[in-house]
Design an enzyme around this catalytic site. Structure first.
Site, short mmCIF file in Angstrom:
data_model
loop_
_atom_site.label_atom_id
_atom_site.label_comp_id
_atom_site.label_asym_id
_atom_site.label_seq_id
_atom_site.Cartn_x
_atom_site.Cartn_y
_atom_site.Cartn_z
N GLU A 104 0.69 -1.15 -0.21
CA GLU A 104 -0.11 0.21 0.04
C GLU A 104 0.87 1.26 0.07
O GLU A 104 0.69 2.01 0.98
CB GLU A 104 -1.03 -0.08 1.10
CG GLU A 104 -2.18 -1.00 1.14
CD GLU A 104 -3.07 -1.08 2.42
OE1 GLU A 104 -4.00 -1.61 2.11
OE2 GLU A 104 -2.74 -0.33 3.50
N GLU A 109 -6.36 -7.95 0.37
CA GLU A 109 -7.04 -7.73 1.42
C GLU A 109 -8.53 -7.25 1.17
O GLU A 109 -8.72 -6.29 0.39
CB GLU A 109 -6.36 -6.51 2.08
CG GLU A 109 -4.81 -6.84 2.82
CD GLU A 109 -4.33 -5.58 3.53
OE1 GLU A 109 -5.26 -4.76 4.05
OE2 GLU A 109 -3.14 -5.30 3.61
#
Length: 471
Positions: free
Chosen positions: A161, A375
């Site tokens: 991320e 995720e």
């Protein structure tokens, strides 16, 4: 030809679950420092968390019993290269070897991230992601990992991320180094992509059969209205939240329009170097990890200074709702609100269709690149009964609705190859501490042995996997 099996699993990250923060040669990382400093207003740390370091055999067995055939986790950089002298900590390698042994025992495919927010302290002291030498340090660490684990890890991820990491570091200021500095945000963003490319260059030198990718946080920017002004806001929303990661990672370069927009926003881009851009061009990813929590809803910029709010509740006990998550980027776009879409307690939209729209866009823009949903999950103030069991129907509904759209995109030709629930078990949720829970398995933090109790969602997910193992 045998059909490649779809990967069904769950995910964690080193600092959030391992505990054992200062044993067996591990160095200090920036989250150890932050959590032990006055900047940490809650006093809550990840020093122990769910102690995966000592419970990994139990946790992996539970994954297997839940039908999961893959596990995404991260390696702690400071467990492998604890100090600036670059001496490798063999005890750190041994720990992850033991984790891999256990995964192999149950035929669970490891998907392993090199850094998930937790930079070593010696990198943090020199400027963290803004340190000019970070890409060479990261490349060295990555090469140690590749040379040691080789093809035992079939799926490597460079960085988790980059967007969310950069925004929290330098736009919100809730993650170390806890600054608001847009110049530093851009330097951080650029260095992350140089790190990604240099790590991939080291990976290619090893001639492995494994693959390497990056995990991206943001979904596609969307707008409520289809006017020229809103379309422009969508374009700038994607530039700011998607393009600076995906374009260099997948295509090997930044689009000129993005560079010019950043320059016109007052950012000094003298940190960009031709030799770095050449490395990016030659070293792109094999697959994309796409995280999926919420959509990016934008509208045209109207007024105000650049600012951001992320999903952190004020009092952290569920009695106070957080402000709507979003951002304003001066001269680019603002976050919008749709009154018809519900928010979770942390001010984040619950809009499952965002992943379908995102996946179709990824295919349209980047072709047939393999994509793993690395995720997807629902944070909640879980309430357990007297036996510690949690009936988390809200989590089940959230995941089920997202999965319906993910499988629809796959059926329509998007190259989706796997799915990971965040998270495997309850763990440290950064500055939200332990009240905000994501796990399929409850961890009883009051119990001296950190007892694990599967939630209703664990059993639901097991059944879902059984019913969809041939997708």
């Amino acid at each position: 030809m045998t059909k490649e099996k779809f990967l069904w699993g769950s995910a964690t990250a080193a600092y959030q679950c391992e505990g054992a923060w200062d044993i067996n040669g591990k160095g200090i990382n920036i989250w150890d420092e932050f959590c032990h400093s006055d900047k940490n207003k809650t006093g809550i740390t990840g020093d122990v968390s769910c102690d995966f370091y000592h419970h990994f055999k139990e946790d992996i067995k539970m994954m297997a019993e839940g039908g999961q055939n893959t596990y995404r986790f991260s390696i702690s950089w400071s467990r492998i290269v604890p100090k600036e002298d670059r001496i490798v900590n063999e005890a750190g390698l041994k720990f992850y070897d033991e984790v891999l042994n256990e995964l192999e025992k149950y035929n669970i495919v490891p998907n392993v991230t090199l850094v998930h927010y937790d930079l070593p302290d010696y990198i943090g002291h020199k400027g963290g992601w803004c340190y000019e030498g970070i890409s060479d340090e990261f490349a060295y660490y990555a090469s140690v990992v590749f040379k040691h684990f080789k093809n035992r890890i079939p799926l490597y991820v460079t960085i988790n991320e980059p967007t969310h990491n950069a925004f929290c570091n330098y736009m919100v200021g809730n993650y170390p180094p806890n600054e608001f500095n847009m110049q530093h945000l851009c330097e951080c963003a650029y260095n992350m992509m140089v790190c990604n490319a240099k790590a991939i260059r080291e990976f290619r030198k090893c001639n492995l059969t494994s693959q390497i990718g990056i995990v991206h946080a943001s979904c596609l920017a969307e707008a409520r209205f289809d006017t020229p002004e809103y379309k422009e806001a969508v374009k700038y929303g994607n530039m700011f939240n998607n393009d600076w990661v995906l374009d260099p990672a997948i295509k090997g370069f930044y689009e000129k329009e993005l560079i010019e927009k950043v320059r016109k926003s007052g950012i000094d881009l003298s940190f960009m170097k031709q030799e770095d851009l050449a490395v990016m061009k030659e070293n792109t990813i094999d697959f994309l990890g796409q995280n999926a929590y919420s959509r990016l809803l934008v509208k045209p910029y109207e007024k105000g200074e650049t600012c951001a709010t992320v999903n952190n509740a004020g009092n952290n006990d569920g009695t106070e709702r957080a402000a709507k998550e979003g951002k304003t980027v001066k001269g680019w776009f603002e976050s919008d609100t749709d009154p018809n879409i519900p928010l979770n307690p942390w001010g984040r939209e619950i809009y499952p269709k965002c992943i379908y729209n995102t996946l179709l866009n990824r295919k349209e823009k980047y072709g047939d690149i393999p994509i793993y949903i690395t995720e997807n999950g629902h944070g909640a103030y879980d309430i357990a009964d007297d036996q510690g069991y949690v009936e988390d129907d809200d989590r089940i509904n959230f995941i089920n609705n997202f999965l319906a759209y993910i499988l629809k995109a796959k059926e329509e030709g998007v190259n989706v190859k796997g799915y990971y629930v965040w998270s495997t078990m309850d763990l440290y949720s950064w500055i939200n501490g332990y009240k905000k829970r994501y796990g399929l398995v409850r961890v009883d933090y009051e119990d001296g042995n950190l007892k694990r109790i599967p939630k209703k969602s664990y059993y639901w997910y097991k059944k879902f996997i059984e019913e969809h193992k041939d997708v």
